[in-house]
Scaffold this motif. Structure first.
Motif, PDB file in Angstrom:
ATOM      1  N   LEU A 185     -74.767  21.079  24.694  1.00 16.93           N
ATOM      2  CA  LEU A 185     -75.126  21.705  25.913  1.00 16.93           C
ATOM      3  C   LEU A 185     -75.925  20.340  26.558  1.00 16.93           C
ATOM      4  O   LEU A 185     -75.768  20.131  27.860  1.00 16.93           O
ATOM      5  CB  LEU A 185     -76.275  22.649  25.779  1.00 16.93           C
ATOM      6  N   VAL A 186     -76.505  19.591  25.952  1.00 16.68           N
ATOM      7  CA  VAL A 186     -77.197  18.393  26.416  1.00 16.68           C
ATOM      8  C   VAL A 186     -76.278  17.462  26.901  1.00 16.68           C
ATOM      9  O   VAL A 186     -76.523  16.951  28.375  1.00 16.68           O
ATOM     10  CB  VAL A 186     -78.051  17.541  25.284  1.00 16.68           C
ATOM     11  N   ALA A 187     -75.184  17.114  26.327  1.00 13.78           N
ATOM     12  CA  ALA A 187     -74.122  16.154  26.909  1.00 13.78           C
ATOM     13  C   ALA A 187     -73.410  16.720  28.063  1.00 13.78           C
ATOM     14  O   ALA A 187     -73.262  15.894  29.285  1.00 13.78           O
ATOM     15  CB  ALA A 187     -73.087  15.815  25.824  1.00 13.78           C
TER      16      ALA A 187
ATOM     17  N   MET B 159     -73.852  15.041  31.807  1.00 16.54           N
ATOM     18  CA  MET B 159     -72.663  14.557  32.453  1.00 16.54           C
ATOM     19  C   MET B 159     -72.805  15.310  33.945  1.00 16.54           C
ATOM     20  O   MET B 159     -72.293  14.793  34.908  1.00 16.54           O
ATOM     21  CB  MET B 159     -71.562  15.035  31.608  1.00 16.54           C
ATOM     22  N   ASP B 160     -72.983  16.731  33.935  1.00 13.88           N
ATOM     23  CA  ASP B 160     -73.118  17.341  35.234  1.00 13.88           C
ATOM     24  C   ASP B 160     -73.998  16.897  36.254  1.00 13.88           C
ATOM     25  O   ASP B 160     -73.677  16.906  37.564  1.00 13.88           O
ATOM     26  CB  ASP B 160     -73.160  18.916  34.852  1.00 13.88           C
TER      27      ASP B 160
ATOM     28  N   SER C 233     -72.989  11.121  41.513  1.00 10.70           N
ATOM     29  CA  SER C 233     -72.165  10.250  41.890  1.00 10.70           C
ATOM     30  C   SER C 233     -71.495  10.595  43.244  1.00 10.70           C
ATOM     31  O   SER C 233     -70.957   9.935  44.098  1.00 10.70           O
ATOM     32  CB  SER C 233     -71.007  10.279  40.844  1.00 10.70           C
ATOM     33  N   HIS C 234     -71.773  12.025  43.773  1.00  8.67           N
ATOM     34  CA  HIS C 234     -71.102  12.199  45.179  1.00  8.67           C
ATOM     35  C   HIS C 234     -71.973  11.574  46.228  1.00  8.67           C
ATOM     36  O   HIS C 234     -71.717  11.498  47.123  1.00  8.67           O
ATOM     37  CB  HIS C 234     -71.176  13.783  45.205  1.00  8.67           C
TER      38      HIS C 234
ATOM     39  N   THR D 228     -72.416  10.984  26.018  1.00  7.92           N
ATOM     40  CA  THR D 228     -71.617  12.163  26.595  1.00  7.92           C
ATOM     41  C   THR D 228     -70.365  12.260  26.231  1.00  7.92           C
ATOM     42  O   THR D 228     -69.701  13.298  26.860  1.00  7.92           O
ATOM     43  CB  THR D 228     -71.719  11.726  28.172  1.00  7.92           C
ATOM     44  N   ARG D 229     -69.898  11.687  25.006  1.00  7.01           N
ATOM     45  CA  ARG D 229     -68.395  11.795  24.560  1.00  7.01           C
ATOM     46  C   ARG D 229     -68.107  13.124  24.315  1.00  7.01           C
ATOM     47  O   ARG D 229     -66.831  13.623  24.889  1.00  7.01           O
ATOM     48  CB  ARG D 229     -68.179  10.995  23.418  1.00  7.01           C
ATOM     49  N   ILE D 230     -68.972  14.084  23.884  1.00  9.01           N
ATOM     50  CA  ILE D 230     -68.437  15.537  23.518  1.00  9.01           C
ATOM     51  C   ILE D 230     -68.564  16.281  24.877  1.00  9.01           C
ATOM     52  O   ILE D 230     -68.216  17.491  24.735  1.00  9.01           O
ATOM     53  CB  ILE D 230     -69.490  16.160  22.693  1.00  9.01           C
TER      54      ILE D 230
END
Length: 365
Positions: free
Chosen positions: A190-192, A196-197, A203-204, A221-223
């Motif tokens: 959930l953290v990763a 990432m979200d 990034s937008h 954030t690999r997972i």
């Protein structure tokens, strides 16, 4: 003795189990049950001795039945399997949450059968049979959850079967497993994913965010590449433990935010110190949380055949490698391998063998 195993669900985990057993336990007869196209692919890879197109056909002669289906389907598959189990059969699963399936097994299985919950602490971001790997469980922790009613002889046979994959068995009760998994598996997912979200949305506005997302961020954030369909059922099944872990994390983050807002940066020192100290106690040398392997570091020149020379020198001395990792390499100069062994004595013997073979090998004491 266990002579016949039925694997219900020949995907990443089920297929990897079959591959591992074919390599290490070739006398074992393995039957697979899945969709026809999956079974066809498994046969083309030589994974199975037999394919079954119905569940009863798969189970009728099996000494051990492995339920390797998605967590959401686990209980209904167990329900359908029970009438077709042969007397004395051992049933296990590979689900990420143990309490629900253990409860279902207690309700449904009679005294003629043994159920032991299982969870291999190994996997990949990509699922499916095409990603199955016979070395997936090498040095990984494989949790087994026997109950107080579990037959000791049957459990011992299952342990030997699991260890034949190269995994290390850790016995836990189902409640402890789900509590621990919530912290070290479900919460990190959930953290990763959330991190990432957040970065994706930023990034937008500023494309440079992703340009600076280098090694540390990628590792953390690999997972986040894991599919929602897999995690939805896991989070639902372990709801209470996951929410407890989330509450603890949010409270800790709020504490950090408060210190930063108030300018009390020195108050964060104990958090960093404690995190660093505990992080350094986590074994680095295998996929799991049992006793670590013994490491040897080997310098390798950048030239063809150097890895074959290292492994061949150890093979010639009868020394078995448990794990191997390329730590760093620079083109034209070389790099270093970390080669891991089962114990200190084997590692010491490896250092001698490698140095005698002209390699530069040492241990960190």
């Amino acid at each position: 003795m266990i002579e016949r195993v039925a694997i219900v669900g020949v995907g990443l985990i089920g297929g990897s189990l079959a591959l591992a057993w074919k390599e290490r336990h070739p006398s074992l007869h393995i039957t697979g049950f899945d969709r026809p196209e999956v079974l066809e692919a498994a046969q083309s890879r030589g994974i199975l001795d037999e394919t079954a197109h119905t569940l009863p056909q798969a189970l009728e002669r099996a000494d051990v039945v492995v339920l390797a289906v998605p967590l959401a389907a686990m209980e209904i598959v167990l329900t359908n399997a029970v009438p077709h189990l042969k007397p004395g059969a051992i049933v296990t699963d590979v689900g990420s949450v143990k309490v629900p399936i253990m409860s279902a097994a207690t309700r449904q299985l009679g005294a003629d059968h043994v159920f032991v919950g299982g969870h291999p602490m190994a996997g990949a971001e990509q699922s499916g049979l095409s990603n199955a790997d016979g070395f997936l469980f090498e040095n990984a922790t494989y949790v087994l959850c026997p109950s107080h009613k579990t037959d000791a002889v049957a459990y011992g046979m299952l342990v030997e079967l699991v260890e034949a994959t190269g995994a290390r068995v850790l016995a836990m009760d189902a409640e402890q497993h789900d509590r621990v998994a919530a912290c070290v598996s479900h919460l990190p997912q959930l953290v990763a994913t959330t991190l990432m979200d957040v970065v994706a949305r930023r990034s937008h506005v500023d494309a440079a965010v992703l340009e600076l997302a280098a090694g540390g961020f990628r590792d953390m954030t690999r997972i986040a590449s894991s599919p929602f369909a897999l995690w939805a059922s896991i989070l639902e099944a372990n709801y209470s433990e996951v929410t407890q872990a989330l509450d603890e994390l949010m409270a800790a983050l709020l504490n950090v935010r408060t210190h930063i807002t108030m300018g009390d940066y020195t108050e964060l020192a104990p958090v960093f110190d404690r995190a660093r100290a505990v992080r350094e106690t986590i074994p680095k040398d295998f996929k799991g949380f049992l006793q670590p392997l013994a490491d040897v570091y080997v310098y390798a020149e950048d030239q063809p055949g150097v890895l074959a020379h290292i492994t061949g020198s150890l093979f010639a001395c009868g020394i078995n490698i448990k794990d191997l990792a390329l730590l760093k390499i620079r083109e034209g100069t070389g790099g270093a391998f970390r080669v891991s062994f089962k114990d200190e004595a084997t590692a010491d013997a490896a250092v001698v063998a490698l140095n005698e073979a002209g390699c530069r090998a040492h241990r960190l004491k």
